[in-house]
Design an enzyme around this catalytic site. Structure first.
Site, PDB file in Angstrom:
ATOM      1  N   LYS A  22       0.847  -1.201   0.000  1.00 35.91           N
ATOM      2  CA  LYS A  22       0.000   0.000   0.000  1.00 35.91           C
ATOM      3  C   LYS A  22       0.880   1.247   0.000  1.00 35.91           C
ATOM      4  O   LYS A  22       0.664   2.179  -0.776  1.00 35.91           O
ATOM      5  CB  LYS A  22      -0.890  -0.005   1.253  1.00 35.91           C
ATOM      6  N   ASN A  23       1.882   1.245   0.903  1.00 31.41           N
ATOM      7  CA  ASN A  23       2.686   2.450   1.089  1.00 31.41           C
ATOM      8  C   ASN A  23       3.642   2.717  -0.067  1.00 31.41           C
ATOM      9  O   ASN A  23       4.321   3.729  -0.078  1.00 31.41           O
ATOM     10  CB  ASN A  23       3.448   2.381   2.425  1.00 31.41           C
ATOM     11  N   ARG A  92      -3.997  10.388   4.684  1.00 28.30           N
ATOM     12  CA  ARG A  92      -2.886  11.313   4.851  1.00 28.30           C
ATOM     13  C   ARG A  92      -1.949  11.335   3.645  1.00 28.30           C
ATOM     14  O   ARG A  92      -1.346  12.367   3.317  1.00 28.30           O
ATOM     15  CB  ARG A  92      -2.124  10.914   6.122  1.00 28.30           C
ATOM     16  N   ASP A 116      -4.946   8.241   9.833  1.00 26.32           N
ATOM     17  CA  ASP A 116      -5.064   7.593  11.136  1.00 26.32           C
ATOM     18  C   ASP A 116      -4.858   8.583  12.269  1.00 26.32           C
ATOM     19  O   ASP A 116      -4.055   9.494  12.180  1.00 26.32           O
ATOM     20  CB  ASP A 116      -4.018   6.485  11.238  1.00 26.32           C
ATOM     21  N   ASP A 305       4.244   0.145  12.222  1.00 20.00           N
ATOM     22  CA  ASP A 305       2.978  -0.436  11.740  1.00 20.00           C
ATOM     23  C   ASP A 305       2.860  -1.926  12.060  1.00 20.00           C
ATOM     24  O   ASP A 305       1.856  -2.548  11.710  1.00 20.00           O
ATOM     25  CB  ASP A 305       2.838  -0.226  10.224  1.00 20.00           C
ATOM     26  N   ILE A 327       7.719   6.430  17.038  1.00 18.14           N
ATOM     27  CA  ILE A 327       7.364   7.140  15.804  1.00 18.14           C
ATOM     28  C   ILE A 327       6.124   8.014  16.006  1.00 18.14           C
ATOM     29  O   ILE A 327       6.075   9.140  15.524  1.00 18.14           O
ATOM     30  CB  ILE A 327       7.126   6.140  14.640  1.00 18.14           C
TER      31      ILE A 327
END
Ligand code: UD1
Length: 420
Positions: A22-23, A92, A116, A305, A327
């Site tokens: 996804k990222n 985002r 998020d 994550d 983070i």
């Protein structure tokens, strides 16, 4: 509304494939804005965030056509350089259009991002870098008006923190800027290397992606390209924790085990055994996890994550574990949900103290974000009885066919439509 119903007790066994990250894919989609014409991206996961990014691009004038795990992107000569608030609020990553639109059109109007709820998530590092390249910003009614009156110019930038998004925004802005851009203290994530590989195949000149210094020589224009997205290490890692938490054995195929070095090391510390080849990894879970301590850090450290999934695993460990979240300031909303399942997890500042309990017990829980949702599903797999997970659209944002893939591994999980 939809919910997942999970019946605990089944061991996850077998093999599962993952698609592209996804990222990474979200950034490839944005990168296409830099070159008019037809681009193709393959290994694309069928997830909600990719759909939302497709809508963001549609607003800009770009057409995305999905066909299974491939997407064709038609980028016109003229773009509408703005993103609507309702879409940006949902994701985002929309902030990345800033660098690409400034590079392509010299202006951008981008509503400030949502995504998020992990505490404060500013974009100061993005803006500082773009300002050094000649961009100017004004905030008008929650919308960032950006312009580069004299075009973008290469600059030396040293980030205060290796922000993934800011590194990507500067990459997108730098590839067509005049002269050389050097990013110091850049993020080193595999997804950044993958974005750089896509940009390079479009004709960009980039050195050092994947290290903490990236050097970009601007070129006058880029051409459309074809690219296969890097595998999703977070989806892979989630299924591996699934093996660990259920005492099962899962092989994840079509992944890059090297991108999960730290996570595999911590799974081993928790009592798992693992084997890996070039593009697969197998994890065998213990009867009961042993406690481990670790801190989340930028890559190649332990990925933030993967933190909630590990907490779910360690909530059933034979002792006390401490995880330090470095983070995000507030990535802890899932803790209350886990505790309702009988876990004993406490937050002390940035530390999560997990006292292992003998058994979790299923109950209704709320998937407050993508990874929290996945963690609660995994906790449900290890719990007594039934766990009902609501707000599953968060999970759908990041996991391709999650229910089907877990069912394929023997997990007892189903998706249900519920009346409000
Ligand atoms: C990306 C990933 C996200 C992952 C995160 C860290 C995507 C779409 N999302 O998010 O899943 O959790 O990397 O690996 O790729 N920060 C600032 N100022 C800035 C930018 C960031 O203070 O200008 C802070 C953030 O608030 C956060 C931390 O830095 O606390 C990390 O943010 P960043 O690395 O930028 O993550 P994202 O790119 O948003």
């Amino acid at each position: 509304m939809e919910q997942f119903v999970v019946e605990g007790g089944a061991r996850l066994e077998g093999s599962v494939s993952v698609l592209g990250a996804k990222n990474a894919v979200l950034k490839h989609l944005v990168a296409t804005l830099l070159a008019p014409g037809t681009h193709h991206i393959t290994n694309v996961p069928g997830i909600l965030d990719v759909e939302i990014m497709g809508q963001v691009l549609a607003h800009i004038g770009v057409e995305c056509t999905f066909d299974g795990s491939a997407v064709t992107i038609e980028v016109p000569d003229d773009l509408v350089p703005e993103t609507p608030i309702d879409l940006v609020r949902r994701m985002r990553a929309s902030i990345l259009v800033l660098g690409a639109l400034l590079a392509r059109t010299g202006v951008a109007r981008v509503a400030l991002p949502g995504g998020d709820d992990f505490g404060s998530r500013p974009i100061d590092i993005h803006l500082e870098g773009l300002e050094a390249m000649g961009a100017e910003f004004e905030l008008v009614h929650g919308v960032l008006h950006a312009s580069a009156p004299d075009g973008l110019t290469g600059a030396e930038v040293f980030f205060e923190f290796p922000s993934v998004g800011a590194t990507e925004n500067l990459l997108l802005a730098g590839v067509m800027a005049k002269g050389t851009t050097r990013i110091g203290n850049a993020a080193r994530e595999p997804e950044i290397e993958d974005l750089s590989a896509f940009l390079s195949s479009m004709g960009a000149s980039i050195e050092g992606a994947g290290t903490s210094t990236i050097t970009i020589e601007g070129v006058p224009s880029l051409s459309p390209a074809v690219h296969r997205a890097v595998p999703d290490r977070l989806a892979a890692g989630t299924y591996l924790v699934g093996a660990a938490i259920t005492g099962g054995e899962v092989t994840v195929r079509d992944c890059v085990p090297d991108h999960l070095r730290m996570e595999l090391r911590k799974l081993a510390d928790a009592g798992c055994e693992w084997d890996a080849g070039d593009d697969w990894v197998t994890v065998r879970g213990p009867e009961r996890a042993t406690p481990v301590d670790f801190a989340t850090l930028p890559y190649p450290g332990f990925h933030t994550d993967m933190h909630p999934q590990m907490v779910a695993l360690l909530s059933g460990a034979s002792g006390t574990s401490v995880i330090t979240e470095n983070i995000y300031s507030a990535r802890f909303r899932y803790v209350g949900e886990l505790n309702r399942m009988g876990a004993d997890v406490q937050i002390e500042g940035q530390h999560v103290i997990i006292r292992g309990v003998d058994r979790l017990s299923g109950c209704p829980v709320d998937a407050c974000d993508i990874r929290a949702g996945a963690a609660l599903v995994l906790a449900g797999m290890a719990a007594d009885g039934y766990t009902t997970v609501v707000n599953v659209e968060h999970i759908d944002r990041g996991y391709d066919n999650f229910v089907e893939k877990l069912s394929g591994l023997g997990g007892q999980i189903r998706r249900e439509v519920v009346d409000n």
